[in-house]
Design a protein around this motif. Sequence first.
Motif: not given
Length: 158
Positions: A82-111
């Motif tokens: 939210i803080d990044t979004g409030r700064r008003g300029h686009p950043t790859p942060d959300l995409r990178e974090r979403a990709q990391a969450k996908i990896a976490e979810v996939e690891a949990k699914i495998a487990g």
Amino acid sequence: MRQDIVLQGGRGGAYLRSGQVAEQAGVNLQTLRYYERRGLIAEPGRSPGGHRAYPPETVTLLTVIKAAQRLGFTLEEVAELIDTGRRGHPTPDLRERAQAKIAEVEAKIAGLTTIRAALVQVVSAGCDSLTHCTCPDCPLPFADLAEGNRASNPHEES
């Protein structure tokens, strides 16, 4: 049926009371106040009567926060995004974090898939005890592991 009270802001804008915001966003009042303290939502102005007066956009922001949490983001991660979004300029942060969450979810699914397969074996074999199972070809190695640990650690007290 109760009529919603809409407060008028200083410039004629409509504002909502705490209970209205909480109800519309599907959160409780304690959550609303907690998010205020954490800085996720701005501290509201006050009505002439001293009530908290939230802009309607607060409901949208709360809905976004709850949706991000359901996607697996921690409250700290949500605050940073939210803080990044409030700064008003686009950043790859959300995409990178979403990709990391996908990896976490996939690891949990495998487990979870591994756990499910083991439980299916336990049910199919007819296991009746973790430590003294009497089923033939028991898929549970716990008793054997416990015996092996005792044998490998002769100083352990019984």
